[in-house]
Design a protein around this motif. Structure first.
Motif, PDB file in Angstrom:
ATOM      1  N   TYR A  46      26.619  38.125  39.204  1.00 42.07           N
ATOM      2  CA  TYR A  46      27.938  38.257  39.828  1.00 42.07           C
ATOM      3  C   TYR A  46      28.782  39.169  38.953  1.00 42.07           C
ATOM      4  O   TYR A  46      28.311  39.701  37.956  1.00 42.07           O
ATOM      5  CB  TYR A  46      28.599  36.891  40.015  1.00 42.07           C
ATOM      6  N   GLY A  47      30.032  39.371  39.343  1.00 44.65           N
ATOM      7  CA  GLY A  47      30.900  40.250  38.562  1.00 44.65           C
ATOM      8  C   GLY A  47      30.714  41.715  38.894  1.00 44.65           C
ATOM      9  O   GLY A  47      30.924  42.586  38.055  1.00 44.65           O
ATOM     10  N   LYS A  48      30.300  42.010  40.149  1.00 49.99           N
ATOM     11  CA  LYS A  48      30.076  43.402  40.539  1.00 49.99           C
ATOM     12  C   LYS A  48      31.326  44.046  41.128  1.00 49.99           C
ATOM     13  O   LYS A  48      31.328  45.230  41.429  1.00 49.99           O
ATOM     14  CB  LYS A  48      28.942  43.475  41.574  1.00 49.99           C
ATOM     15  N   TYR A  80      40.833  28.955  38.907  1.00 48.72           N
ATOM     16  CA  TYR A  80      40.140  29.135  40.183  1.00 48.72           C
ATOM     17  C   TYR A  80      40.268  30.570  40.682  1.00 48.72           C
ATOM     18  O   TYR A  80      39.304  31.154  41.177  1.00 48.72           O
ATOM     19  CB  TYR A  80      40.705  28.170  41.228  1.00 48.72           C
ATOM     20  N   LEU A  81      41.465  31.149  40.525  1.00 48.38           N
ATOM     21  CA  LEU A  81      41.655  32.544  40.949  1.00 48.38           C
ATOM     22  C   LEU A  81      40.774  33.480  40.120  1.00 48.38           C
ATOM     23  O   LEU A  81      40.154  34.407  40.661  1.00 48.38           O
ATOM     24  CB  LEU A  81      43.122  32.948  40.819  1.00 48.38           C
ATOM     25  N   GLU A 132      35.959  37.040  40.083  1.00 42.12           N
ATOM     26  CA  GLU A 132      34.672  37.443  39.502  1.00 42.12           C
ATOM     27  C   GLU A 132      33.558  37.407  40.538  1.00 42.12           C
ATOM     28  O   GLU A 132      32.628  38.207  40.489  1.00 42.12           O
ATOM     29  CB  GLU A 132      34.325  36.532  38.317  1.00 42.12           C
ATOM     30  N   GLU A 133      33.653  36.471  41.495  1.00 48.64           N
ATOM     31  CA  GLU A 133      32.611  36.346  42.522  1.00 48.64           C
ATOM     32  C   GLU A 133      32.752  37.413  43.610  1.00 48.64           C
ATOM     33  O   GLU A 133      31.769  37.730  44.288  1.00 48.64           O
ATOM     34  CB  GLU A 133      32.690  34.960  43.174  1.00 48.64           C
ATOM     35  N   ARG A 171      38.870  39.298  31.672  1.00 45.25           N
ATOM     36  CA  ARG A 171      38.116  39.237  32.928  1.00 45.25           C
ATOM     37  C   ARG A 171      38.536  40.334  33.907  1.00 45.25           C
ATOM     38  O   ARG A 171      38.030  40.384  35.014  1.00 45.25           O
ATOM     39  CB  ARG A 171      38.343  37.877  33.596  1.00 45.25           C
ATOM     40  N   ILE A 172      39.467  41.177  33.515  1.00 47.05           N
ATOM     41  CA  ILE A 172      39.961  42.230  34.403  1.00 47.05           C
ATOM     42  C   ILE A 172      39.332  43.558  34.004  1.00 47.05           C
ATOM     43  O   ILE A 172      39.305  43.919  32.825  1.00 47.05           O
ATOM     44  CB  ILE A 172      41.498  42.310  34.354  1.00 47.05           C
TER      45      ILE A 172
END
Length: 254
Positions: free
Chosen positions: A116-118, A210-211, A216-217, A239-240
């Protein structure tokens, strides 16, 4: 399927099948429907360009994003955006990451390495009136992807668990059409996580986490804006994909 349908359509410019397959996660019926709609458009207006073909494709999409978000008609272009060269280069890199992801993930085989994370996530930080919303429209216009502005007042709820449920609906609906999700003034939901003293603190921290998880998903593009970068939780920046600062323009830029 895209290659077969494109050979039958009168096109004004060369359009690669991989570009469309990369942009739209369609079923065979939706691809055929796009071709039929595009052929009808061509009968009326002549050969099609990239934008008109994208319009034909979006006509095949059925989602319920209108319940929590508003479609933004992106008309701004790169030459209208007054921004520093470094920041503009970051925006162009973000667009290229989306435009050529079929090369990296499919042709080069990185799809098998990443679970994930694409997706591409961007945070635009700066005072009001510095062009954050315009920059998001430039990205949408450049890539030919529809952009929806998420109404946080409709998403954030005082009831425990409701905010997460609403966010889940937004991201699930966005997956159907691979649109750009635009969260304006996200300080309300992305504030710094605090020490848990009561159930309200715990719930606020859960909403933020959760956001992050849903972003990421999501394989598409997420754009968020904030007027005060200091208010955003520091863990969020890791994470950005792109954090871009919009400075107030000087006299020459104005």
């Amino acid at each position: 399927l895209w290659e077969r349908e494109l050979t039958r359509l009168p096109l004004r410019e060369p359009i690669e099948a991989s570009e469309l397959a990369n942009k739209f996660s369609f079923t065979p019926a939706q691809i055929a429907g796009t071709a039929r709609t595009a052929a009808g458009m061509a009968l009326l207006a002549g050969p099609l360009d990239r934008r008109e073909l994208a319009d034909a494709a979006y006509s095949q999409v059925s989602h319920k994003l209108g319940e929590h978000a508003t479609l933004i008609y992106a008309r701004h272009t790169w030459d209208q955006l007054v921004l520093g060269e470094t920041e503009k280069e970051m925006l162009r890199n973000a667009c290229d990451q989306v435009r050529y992801k079929h090369v990296v993930y499919d042709r080069w085989g990185f799809d098998r390495r990443l679970a994930y994370g694409k997706g591409v996530s961007m945070l635009f930080a700066g005072p009001p009136g510095t062009g954050k919303t315009m920059a998001a429209q430039v990205v949408a216009n450049d890539l030919g992807i529809e952009m929806y502005k998420v109404d946080l007042s409709q998403v954030v709820s005082k009831y425990i668990g409701e905010t997460e449920k609403n966010l889940n609906e937004v991201f699930n609906e966005a997956k159907k059409s691979n649109v750009i999700l635009f969260f304006d003034e996200t300080d309300a939901i992305l504030g710094k996580r605090t020490e848990v003293k009561d159930s309200h603190d715990k719930n606020a921290n859960l909403e933020t986490s959760y956001l992050l998880q849903k972003m990421e998903e999501y394989d598409g593009i997420t754009v968020m804006t904030t007027n005060y970068k200091e208010n955003i939780d520091s863990a969020f920046f890791r994470r950005i994909s792109y954090v871009i600062h919009f400075a107030f323009p000087d006299a020459a830029a104005r």
